[in-house]
Design a protein around this motif. Sequence first.
Motif, PDB file in Angstrom:
ATOM      1  N   LEU A   1     -50.515 -34.420   9.918  1.00 14.86           N
ATOM      2  CA  LEU A   1     -51.637 -35.256  10.500  1.00 14.86           C
ATOM      3  C   LEU A   1     -52.964 -34.857  10.051  1.00 14.86           C
ATOM      4  CD1 LEU A   1     -50.680 -36.684  14.105  1.00 14.86           C
ATOM      5  CD2 LEU A   1     -50.486 -37.901  11.977  1.00 14.86           C
ATOM      6  N   LEU A   2     -53.325 -33.542  10.339  1.00 17.11           N
ATOM      7  CA  LEU A   2     -54.543 -33.138   9.986  1.00 17.11           C
ATOM      8  C   LEU A   2     -55.105 -32.908   8.656  1.00 17.11           C
ATOM      9  CD1 LEU A   2     -54.593 -30.493  12.845  1.00 17.11           C
ATOM     10  CD2 LEU A   2     -56.081 -32.588  12.897  1.00 17.11           C
TER      11      LEU A   2
ATOM     12  N   THR B   1     -45.868 -27.569  22.033  1.00 15.09           N
ATOM     13  CA  THR B   1     -46.729 -27.413  20.853  1.00 15.09           C
ATOM     14  C   THR B   1     -46.362 -26.251  19.921  1.00 15.09           C
ATOM     15  OG1 THR B   1     -48.492 -26.489  22.076  1.00 15.09           O
ATOM     16  CG2 THR B   1     -48.684 -28.808  21.505  1.00 15.09           C
ATOM     17  N   LYS B   2     -45.644 -25.261  20.588  1.00 18.61           N
ATOM     18  CA  LYS B   2     -45.046 -24.117  19.851  1.00 18.61           C
ATOM     19  C   LYS B   2     -44.037 -24.288  19.143  1.00 18.61           C
ATOM     20  CE  LYS B   2     -46.982 -20.811  23.004  1.00 18.61           C
ATOM     21  NZ  LYS B   2     -46.941 -19.659  24.036  1.00 18.61           N
ATOM     22  N   THR B   3     -43.441 -25.505  19.120  1.00 22.06           N
ATOM     23  CA  THR B   3     -42.105 -25.788  18.189  1.00 22.06           C
ATOM     24  C   THR B   3     -42.280 -26.084  16.941  1.00 22.06           C
ATOM     25  OG1 THR B   3     -42.202 -28.133  18.994  1.00 22.06           O
ATOM     26  CG2 THR B   3     -40.952 -26.597  20.511  1.00 22.06           C
ATOM     27  N   PRO B   4     -41.572 -25.673  16.023  1.00 23.85           N
ATOM     28  CA  PRO B   4     -41.834 -25.739  14.421  1.00 23.85           C
ATOM     29  C   PRO B   4     -42.019 -27.311  14.125  1.00 23.85           C
ATOM     30  CG  PRO B   4     -39.982 -24.260  14.710  1.00 23.85           C
ATOM     31  CD  PRO B   4     -40.492 -24.841  16.112  1.00 23.85           C
TER      32      PRO B   4
ATOM     33  N   GLY C   1     -57.332 -25.895   4.482  1.00 26.42           N
ATOM     34  CA  GLY C   1     -57.409 -24.536   3.784  1.00 26.42           C
ATOM     35  C   GLY C   1     -56.370 -23.629   3.914  1.00 26.42           C
ATOM     36  N   HIS C   2     -55.276 -24.116   4.454  1.00 26.32           N
ATOM     37  CA  HIS C   2     -53.718 -23.348   4.365  1.00 26.32           C
ATOM     38  C   HIS C   2     -54.049 -21.879   4.901  1.00 26.32           C
ATOM     39  CE1 HIS C   2     -51.880 -26.663   2.437  1.00 26.32           C
ATOM     40  NE2 HIS C   2     -53.052 -26.756   1.382  1.00 26.32           N
ATOM     41  N   THR C   3     -54.897 -21.810   5.754  1.00 27.07           N
ATOM     42  CA  THR C   3     -55.162 -20.475   6.331  1.00 27.07           C
ATOM     43  C   THR C   3     -54.075 -19.943   7.324  1.00 27.07           C
ATOM     44  OG1 THR C   3     -56.302 -21.017   8.445  1.00 27.07           O
ATOM     45  CG2 THR C   3     -57.742 -20.862   6.443  1.00 27.07           C
ATOM     46  N   ASP C   4     -54.150 -18.545   7.788  1.00 30.58           N
ATOM     47  CA  ASP C   4     -53.092 -17.925   8.575  1.00 30.58           C
ATOM     48  C   ASP C   4     -53.351 -18.738  10.034  1.00 30.58           C
ATOM     49  OD1 ASP C   4     -52.230 -16.738   6.472  1.00 30.58           O
ATOM     50  OD2 ASP C   4     -53.355 -14.957   6.970  1.00 30.58           O
ATOM     51  N   PHE C   5     -54.338 -19.009  10.347  1.00 30.47           N
ATOM     52  CA  PHE C   5     -54.495 -19.811  11.790  1.00 30.47           C
ATOM     53  C   PHE C   5     -54.103 -21.176  11.936  1.00 30.47           C
ATOM     54  CE2 PHE C   5     -57.566 -16.351  10.833  1.00 30.47           C
ATOM     55  CZ  PHE C   5     -57.163 -15.553  11.617  1.00 30.47           C
ATOM     56  N   ALA C   6     -53.501 -21.698  10.682  1.00 26.14           N
ATOM     57  CA  ALA C   6     -53.267 -23.227  10.586  1.00 26.14           C
ATOM     58  C   ALA C   6     -52.496 -23.696  12.095  1.00 26.14           C
ATOM     59  CB  ALA C   6     -52.989 -23.623   9.272  1.00 26.14           C
ATOM     60  N   ALA C   7     -51.361 -22.875  12.059  1.00 24.82           N
ATOM     61  CA  ALA C   7     -50.409 -23.171  13.106  1.00 24.82           C
ATOM     62  C   ALA C   7     -51.217 -22.878  14.602  1.00 24.82           C
ATOM     63  CB  ALA C   7     -49.254 -22.468  12.968  1.00 24.82           C
ATOM     64  N   SER C   8     -51.616 -21.840  14.815  1.00 18.60           N
ATOM     65  CA  SER C   8     -52.358 -21.738  16.018  1.00 18.60           C
ATOM     66  C   SER C   8     -53.443 -22.892  16.365  1.00 18.60           C
ATOM     67  CB  SER C   8     -52.990 -20.493  15.923  1.00 18.60           C
ATOM     68  OG  SER C   8     -52.213 -19.365  15.902  1.00 18.60           O
TER      69      SER C   8
ATOM     70  N   ALA D   1     -45.341 -28.822  12.450  1.00 22.13           N
ATOM     71  CA  ALA D   1     -45.066 -29.454  11.124  1.00 22.13           C
ATOM     72  C   ALA D   1     -45.929 -30.886  11.248  1.00 22.13           C
ATOM     73  CB  ALA D   1     -43.720 -29.584  10.623  1.00 22.13           C
ATOM     74  N   PHE D   2     -45.680 -31.728  12.286  1.00 29.40           N
ATOM     75  CA  PHE D   2     -46.384 -32.983  12.618  1.00 29.40           C
ATOM     76  C   PHE D   2     -47.754 -32.823  12.504  1.00 29.40           C
ATOM     77  CE2 PHE D   2     -47.577 -36.083  15.982  1.00 29.40           C
ATOM     78  CZ  PHE D   2     -47.407 -37.244  15.156  1.00 29.40           C
TER      79      PHE D   2
END
Length: 248
Positions: free
Chosen positions: A246-247, A234-237, A115-122, A241-242
């Motif tokens: 995958l997801l 897991t906080k590294t860009p 969904g490309h949400t703001d929470f994707a990275a978290s 991105a990896f």
Amino acid sequence: MIGGLESIVRSSRRFDRRLYLGASLFFFALVFWTFARTFYLKPFFGTPPLPALLHIHGTVMTGWVVLLVAQTSLIAAHRVQWHRRLGVLGALWAALVVLYGSMTTVHAAAREVRGHTDFAASQVIITSLDLLQMLFFAGFVAAAIWQRRRPDYHKRLMLLTIACMLPDALARLPVSFMTQATETELNLRIMVGLDLFILTCVGLDTLWHRRLHPAFAWGALLFVGAFHVTLYLTKTPAWIAFGESLLS
């Protein structure tokens, strides 16, 4: 001489029963408090409805916590045979914990990423940590089953399964200290809470028995070390991105 030795053994067993029963009851109370609004007492708080997968996940995880309390209570009540019989169910239930724990976290992360949400990275970070916790949980349970005829190893490995689930409960504590924290502050406080729990259990056990048991020495060290390293990586860009690739 013999009477003194028997007294020491009985005293040691009483301490162990209190430590493990106390830890399981603490975890049970923490889980109920943490998820009362969103799961256990949901009708009284009018929180948003949950999908079926989360209902199943919550039921499976609750069943495991109840089994922990039941098993430690049986040992405290000297019902060893019942403890062993219930252990068969516990082994099967542990497989459900790993299955639904992994499914739920991956499903939630994939939803955010797609969904490309703001929470994707978290969510990528949370998913990585949750899967690590499930990996260690499965390893500790498997090792505890393997060492079931060595109670000193078995009970310590089972106590470490609580540590594997503790971060998820700490992250959802319904107190402003956690709910109003930034992501960095939240991660730090979860880490401190996890470290304190492990240090308290291992420290009390070590002080009482006057030795650091190998199950705690290796198990706790590996889990805490892996959790700290994974939280950093897991906080590294590159990792985010990896994970998103995958997801998605």
